[in-house]
Enzyme design. Sequence first.
Site, PDB file in Angstrom:
ATOM      1  N   CYS A  94      42.291 -24.993  70.594  1.00  0.00           N
ATOM      2  CA  CYS A  94      42.898 -25.045  71.919  1.00  0.00           C
ATOM      3  C   CYS A  94      43.178 -23.589  72.277  1.00  0.00           C
ATOM      4  CB  CYS A  94      44.239 -25.780  71.903  1.00  0.00           C
ATOM      5  SG  CYS A  94      44.121 -27.499  71.417  1.00  0.00           S
TER       6      CYS A  94
ATOM      7  N   ARG B  11      37.606 -22.544  74.296  1.00  0.00           N
ATOM      8  CA  ARG B  11      38.331 -23.139  73.169  1.00  0.00           C
ATOM      9  C   ARG B  11      38.660 -24.615  73.419  1.00  0.00           C
ATOM     10  NH1 ARG B  11      40.106 -19.458  69.714  1.00  0.00           N
ATOM     11  NH2 ARG B  11      41.633 -20.900  68.849  1.00  0.00           N
TER      12      ARG B  11
ATOM     13  N   ASN C   7      48.301 -24.706  69.134  1.00  0.00           N
ATOM     14  CA  ASN C   7      46.887 -24.819  68.758  1.00  0.00           C
ATOM     15  C   ASN C   7      46.858 -25.062  67.260  1.00  0.00           C
ATOM     16  OD1 ASN C   7      44.137 -24.429  68.253  1.00  0.00           O
ATOM     17  ND2 ASN C   7      44.387 -22.212  68.140  1.00  0.00           N
TER      18      ASN C   7
ATOM     19  N   GLU D 223      16.906 -28.637  58.335  1.00  0.00           N
ATOM     20  CA  GLU D 223      17.760 -27.949  59.307  1.00  0.00           C
ATOM     21  C   GLU D 223      17.361 -26.479  59.423  1.00  0.00           C
ATOM     22  OE1 GLU D 223      19.467 -28.753  61.635  1.00  0.00           O
ATOM     23  OE2 GLU D 223      20.854 -27.137  62.078  1.00  0.00           O
TER      24      GLU D 223
ATOM     25  N   LYS E 285      16.295 -24.789  62.967  1.00  0.00           N
ATOM     26  CA  LYS E 285      16.997 -23.617  63.532  1.00  0.00           C
ATOM     27  C   LYS E 285      16.001 -22.527  63.864  1.00  0.00           C
ATOM     28  CE  LYS E 285      19.946 -24.798  64.531  1.00  0.00           C
ATOM     29  NZ  LYS E 285      20.635 -26.039  64.465  1.00  0.00           N
TER      30      LYS E 285
ATOM     31  N   GLU F  71      13.649 -23.475  66.891  1.00  0.00           N
ATOM     32  CA  GLU F  71      14.248 -23.610  68.224  1.00  0.00           C
ATOM     33  C   GLU F  71      14.745 -22.296  68.799  1.00  0.00           C
ATOM     34  OE1 GLU F  71      17.583 -26.312  68.428  1.00  0.00           O
ATOM     35  OE2 GLU F  71      18.441 -25.527  66.589  1.00  0.00           O
TER      36      GLU F  71
ATOM     37  N   HIS G  89      -0.140 -33.443  49.127  1.00  0.00           N
ATOM     38  CA  HIS G  89      -0.851 -34.579  49.717  1.00  0.00           C
ATOM     39  C   HIS G  89      -1.447 -34.245  51.087  1.00  0.00           C
ATOM     40  CE1 HIS G  89       0.438 -37.097  46.446  1.00  0.00           C
ATOM     41  NE2 HIS G  89       1.662 -36.638  46.605  1.00  0.00           N
TER      42      HIS G  89
HETATM   43  C1  F6R Z   1      19.689 -28.407  67.387  1.00  0.00           C
HETATM   44  C2  F6R Z   1      20.479 -29.257  68.244  1.00  0.00           C
HETATM   45  C3  F6R Z   1      19.937 -30.581  68.629  1.00  0.00           C
HETATM   46  C4  F6R Z   1      21.051 -31.627  68.575  1.00  0.00           C
HETATM   47  C5  F6R Z   1      20.549 -32.982  69.090  1.00  0.00           C
HETATM   48  C6  F6R Z   1      21.601 -34.058  68.959  1.00  0.00           C
HETATM   49  O1  F6R Z   1      20.331 -27.203  67.129  1.00  0.00           O
HETATM   50  O2  F6R Z   1      21.552 -28.902  68.628  1.00  0.00           O
HETATM   51  O3  F6R Z   1      18.865 -30.959  67.815  1.00  0.00           O
HETATM   52  O4  F6R Z   1      21.468 -31.749  67.249  1.00  0.00           O
HETATM   53  O5  F6R Z   1      20.182 -32.858  70.439  1.00  0.00           O
HETATM   54  O6  F6R Z   1      22.767 -33.695  69.623  1.00  0.00           O
HETATM   55  P1  F6R Z   1      24.141 -34.425  69.358  1.00  0.00           P
HETATM   56  O7  F6R Z   1      24.554 -34.113  67.961  1.00  0.00           O
HETATM   57  O8  F6R Z   1      25.064 -33.896  70.396  1.00  0.00           O
HETATM   58  O9  F6R Z   1      23.872 -35.888  69.508  1.00  0.00           O
END
Ligand code: F6R
Length: 608
Positions: A2, A27, A100, A481, A485, A488, A504
């Site tokens: 907050c 925040r 907060n 993941e 990352k 994207e 495979h």
């Molecule tokens: C990747 C990313 C997206 C979200 C996805 C689901 O960095 O942010 O792949 O993870 O769009 O979003 P939520 O978790 O808000 O349902």
Amino acid sequence: MCGIVGYVGPRPARDIIVPGLERLEYRGYDSAGIAVLEGDHIVTERRAGRIEALKGALNGRFTDATTGIGHTRWATHGPPTERNAHPHLGGKGEVAVVHNGIIENHASLRAELVAEGFEFRSDTDTEVLAHLVAALDDRPLAEAVREVMRRAEGALAVAVMRTDEPGVIVAARRGSPLVLGVGDGEAFVASDMPAILEHTREMVVVDDDCVAIVTADGVIVTDLDGAVVDAPSRTVDWDLEAAEKGGFDDFMLKEIHEQPTAIRDTLRGRLDPAGRVVLDELPLGGRAARSFDKVFVVACGTSYHAAMMAKYAIERWTRLPVEIDIASEFRYRDPVLDEHTLVVGISQSGETADTLAATRYAKAQGAFVVAVTNVVDSSIARDADAVLYTRSGPEIGVAATKTFIAQLVVLQLLALFLAQERGSISAGRIVGLVEAIDKLPGQVEEILGRANEFEALAEKWQDVNDFFFLGRGVSCATAAEGALKLKEISYARAEYYPAGEMKHGPIALIDDEVVVVGVIPQGDLHAKALANMEEMRARDASTLLVLTDGDTEGQELADHSILLPRTEELLSPVLGVVPLQLLSYWIAKGRGLDVDKPRNLAKTVTVE
Ligand code: F6R
């Protein structure tokens, strides 16, 4: 998270507080409010929703008051309504508090205050602070706040006013951020510097367990015994934009660095000292937990990678079969669901259309739905039978980082809670796991302390366009993941595969232009995963291995390696993802890209 702002001096307090709150909207923006001292009484104005709504409500009022406090809220205890908006008043309205953080022992304090005759007007944990201060009306305000700090457990940054000490704000901190600004005949309180930077550049950063007496003449900081502590001000030369990002270049980097706090906040009050998991928000104790015969976890994108880890944890500890589904596919395959099915829907935003559709479908089929989300009162939270909140604060960078790490942690807690209630794990084993979970924030901090190491590595791969992220077992989640990352934010081709699956087919793509990132913590599949890396090296790929400290065998095999602190194997994604986030970040930065707003992406995907 907050935001709080306070002002004392000659100017109308609202003119400093309201713009200050706007700068702290990052925040949280569930509700906003202000309290000022008018003559000998406190007046407040509070509104659900963004600060714009508060501004409309103020409409030319409060222009004479020169002492005040304000708040912008990210809801944790109690929905984001006007009733729960800060400031909260104590006693008969002679005390006002903004806060907060999270008060872990609020329930017992509340019971005690109710017994003493205090009347509660909100569902928040904060209100206990206001009444506690009011109960100590025989002491100077600073001493009353010190006593409250001694009694309240958890994280708190507070600013407090009391009618009998006009021109004084007492602020205190433990665990949540707090800065004081010193001006010419005026002083400021804020959660973060951007809120007050346009008025002063002389800042005092308040330490944990310190209490500050803030008046127009300056600030005095004491410890909890009242002894004055040395708290020199420093001159800040950041511009406003840099200050909003906490001195980091981008929100993504800032949010990566906020991960230890996100984990700590998510754990707060959920692990008891005896080593049990306490999830009071889940009505799934004992028999209810034993009534399930299978579990589905549904999510999209990064949240789906948290689901991948959840599958391992829930199956391992509860012995229930777990299926995980990409939310957009789930309901179209006619899954077998009934009242003995637990469905966990994970969505940081709580608004992702595919995940909402999946959880609504599951509920309509009679399943019990638990939502895991970062946004209080979001659509998924409202739809679900129960909610487990992550407590990461708002995430502004489009690429999920701190919300992911908090999802991993809360899903581990869910797995252990179900196992504890079903009796499928020994009490001793839970204690060991809880100890390991408790160490995670410090271990993430340690990894972040080595951020330069990952920047140097990223430099080598600025021009590489083919990456494979490989893992086995629970490390598949980390690898998946890591690949998402990188692709994207840097637009490099980055694919994830379970390492054993490469032979495979995908191995046909491996040559000397490919970088293979292997996530191989110590654990059951360590030797097999290393053997898979040999296969990649034999095809001339460069290898970066994410290993556990002391893994010399792995290091010998890798062109480059990253060593991480030792933890339980099923917890290793929490540590393993951090260098991969940083690697992606630095590769994208090296390419001159906007990491906070990658092309073609939106933070919340509300279309199917
Ligand atoms: C990747 C990313 C997206 C979200 C996805 C689901 O960095 O942010 O792949 O993870 O769009 O979003 P939520 O978790 O808000 O349902």
